[in-house]
Design a protein around this motif. Structure first.
Motif, PDB file in Angstrom:
ATOM      1  N   THR A  36      35.776   2.986  81.427  1.00 44.82           N
ATOM      2  CA  THR A  36      35.625   3.677  82.706  1.00 44.82           C
ATOM      3  C   THR A  36      35.611   5.182  82.516  1.00 44.82           C
ATOM      4  N   THR A  37      36.527   5.683  81.714  1.00 47.56           N
ATOM      5  CA  THR A  37      36.580   7.123  81.451  1.00 47.56           C
ATOM      6  C   THR A  37      35.270   7.586  80.831  1.00 47.56           C
ATOM      7  N   GLY A  38      34.767   6.845  79.859  1.00 52.26           N
ATOM      8  CA  GLY A  38      33.527   7.226  79.184  1.00 52.26           C
ATOM      9  C   GLY A  38      32.326   7.243  80.110  1.00 52.26           C
ATOM     10  N   ARG A  39      32.201   6.222  80.949  1.00 50.18           N
ATOM     11  CA  ARG A  39      31.069   6.190  81.893  1.00 50.18           C
ATOM     12  C   ARG A  39      31.142   7.348  82.880  1.00 50.18           C
ATOM     13  N   MET A  40      32.330   7.617  83.387  1.00 46.28           N
ATOM     14  CA  MET A  40      32.498   8.739  84.320  1.00 46.28           C
ATOM     15  C   MET A  40      32.194  10.056  83.625  1.00 46.28           C
ATOM     16  N   LEU A  41      32.644  10.197  82.383  1.00 40.13           N
ATOM     17  CA  LEU A  41      32.430  11.418  81.619  1.00 40.13           C
ATOM     18  C   LEU A  41      30.940  11.645  81.352  1.00 40.13           C
ATOM     19  N   ALA A  42      30.242  10.606  80.932  1.00 38.57           N
ATOM     20  CA  ALA A  42      28.809  10.730  80.662  1.00 38.57           C
ATOM     21  C   ALA A  42      28.047  11.102  81.934  1.00 38.57           C
ATOM     22  N   GLN A  43      28.425  10.491  83.041  1.00 36.36           N
ATOM     23  CA  GLN A  43      27.744  10.775  84.305  1.00 36.36           C
ATOM     24  C   GLN A  43      28.021  12.195  84.776  1.00 36.36           C
ATOM     25  N   ALA A  44      29.262  12.662  84.651  1.00 32.46           N
ATOM     26  CA  ALA A  44      29.638  13.986  85.148  1.00 32.46           C
ATOM     27  C   ALA A  44      29.116  15.117  84.274  1.00 32.46           C
ATOM     28  N   THR A  45      29.046  14.885  82.954  1.00 31.74           N
ATOM     29  CA  THR A  45      28.694  15.989  82.048  1.00 31.74           C
ATOM     30  C   THR A  45      27.320  15.853  81.415  1.00 31.74           C
ATOM     31  N   GLY A  46      26.756  14.653  81.418  1.00 25.88           N
ATOM     32  CA  GLY A  46      25.489  14.426  80.738  1.00 25.88           C
ATOM     33  C   GLY A  46      25.634  14.284  79.231  1.00 25.88           C
ATOM     34  N   LEU A  47      26.867  14.269  78.740  1.00 26.28           N
ATOM     35  CA  LEU A  47      27.109  14.118  77.305  1.00 26.28           C
ATOM     36  C   LEU A  47      26.871  12.672  76.877  1.00 26.28           C
ATOM     37  N   PRO A  48      26.374  12.489  75.656  1.00 30.18           N
ATOM     38  CA  PRO A  48      26.316  11.117  75.141  1.00 30.18           C
ATOM     39  C   PRO A  48      27.724  10.671  74.763  1.00 30.18           C
ATOM     40  N   VAL A  49      28.139   9.558  75.299  1.00 31.24           N
ATOM     41  CA  VAL A  49      29.491   9.037  75.063  1.00 31.24           C
ATOM     42  C   VAL A  49      29.373   7.583  74.650  1.00 31.24           C
ATOM     43  N   HIS A  50      29.988   7.248  73.523  1.00 28.88           N
ATOM     44  CA  HIS A  50      30.037   5.848  73.114  1.00 28.88           C
ATOM     45  C   HIS A  50      31.233   5.223  73.821  1.00 28.88           C
ATOM     46  N   CYS A  51      30.958   4.283  74.711  1.00 23.22           N
ATOM     47  CA  CYS A  51      32.015   3.664  75.516  1.00 23.22           C
ATOM     48  C   CYS A  51      32.474   2.348  74.910  1.00 23.22           C
ATOM     49  N   TYR A  52      33.771   2.207  74.795  1.00 23.63           N
ATOM     50  CA  TYR A  52      34.383   0.956  74.393  1.00 23.63           C
ATOM     51  C   TYR A  52      34.795   0.208  75.659  1.00 23.63           C
ATOM     52  N   LEU A  53      35.552  -0.841  75.519  1.00 26.39           N
ATOM     53  CA  LEU A  53      36.033  -1.574  76.681  1.00 26.39           C
ATOM     54  C   LEU A  53      36.951  -0.686  77.516  1.00 26.39           C
ATOM     55  N   SER A  54      37.167  -1.077  78.744  1.00 26.39           N
ATOM     56  CA  SER A  54      38.158  -0.412  79.578  1.00 26.39           C
ATOM     57  C   SER A  54      39.499  -0.497  78.854  1.00 26.39           C
ATOM     58  N   GLY A  55      40.339   0.505  79.054  1.00 26.29           N
ATOM     59  CA  GLY A  55      41.636   0.533  78.377  1.00 26.29           C
ATOM     60  C   GLY A  55      42.446  -0.726  78.594  1.00 26.29           C
ATOM     61  N   LYS A  56      42.428  -1.243  79.815  1.00 25.83           N
ATOM     62  CA  LYS A  56      43.205  -2.442  80.143  1.00 25.83           C
ATOM     63  C   LYS A  56      42.619  -3.702  79.524  1.00 25.83           C
ATOM     64  N   LEU A  57      41.358  -3.641  79.122  1.00 21.85           N
ATOM     65  CA  LEU A  57      40.685  -4.819  78.562  1.00 21.85           C
ATOM     66  C   LEU A  57      40.566  -4.752  77.043  1.00 21.85           C
TER      67      LEU A  57
END
Length: 145
Positions: A36-57
């Motif tokens: 979730t953090t990664g998707r929000m970060l990529a959307q807000a900044t336009g940075l390429p972010v490699h997203c793993y699972l949600s922290g809780k998952l």
């Protein structure tokens, strides 16, 4: 350098504001994050972010594994110190692995700022020599009986 970014739900907005302010430095590095953090970060900044699972998952465990393999150079963990159940096993394991592998980790915005400014000034260049070479596994030769 590889920078891992994690944020508790109540700190996600703070993490996004911080990463937006420091997007110039982050853009010159590899950024990985929990889902979730990664998707929000990529959307807000336009940075390429490699997203793993949600922290809780399991995302915290996935990033912890990368730390254990010396594939992460810096961790920015925007933790909520008042969160009920703070200090879960996976979070404690991440902190422990960062200590074991000498990976700089911030758990608040002040330390995150110091670490990113230090990274920008070359203070973390020593981390470049820590990454192991990725070696392809040798082919298995079976004995003929």
């Amino acid at each position: 350098m590889t920078i891992a970014i994690l944020a508790h739900d109540s700190r996600k907005e703070l993490a996004l504001q911080f990463c937006t302010a420091y997007s110039g430095i982050l853009s010159r590095n590899t950024v990985i994050a929990t889902g979730t953090t990664g998707r929000m970060l990529a959307q807000a900044t336009g940075l390429p972010v490699h997203c793993y699972l949600s922290g809780k998952l399991g995302g915290i465990q996935q990033i912890s594994a990368r730390v254990a393999c010396d594939e992460v150079d810096l961790v920015l963990f925007f933790r909520d110190p008042l969160k009920a159940g703070n200090g879960s096993g996976s979070e404690q394991n991440l902190l422990r692995l960062c200590d074991m592998h000498s990976v700089p980790i911030s758990t608040n915005i002040a330390t995150a700022e110091v670490l990113l400014r230090g990274l920008d000034q070359g203070d973390l260049d020593y981390r470049e020599g820590i990454h192991p070479d990725i070696v392809e596994p040798l082919p298995v030769h079976r004995a003929v009986c």
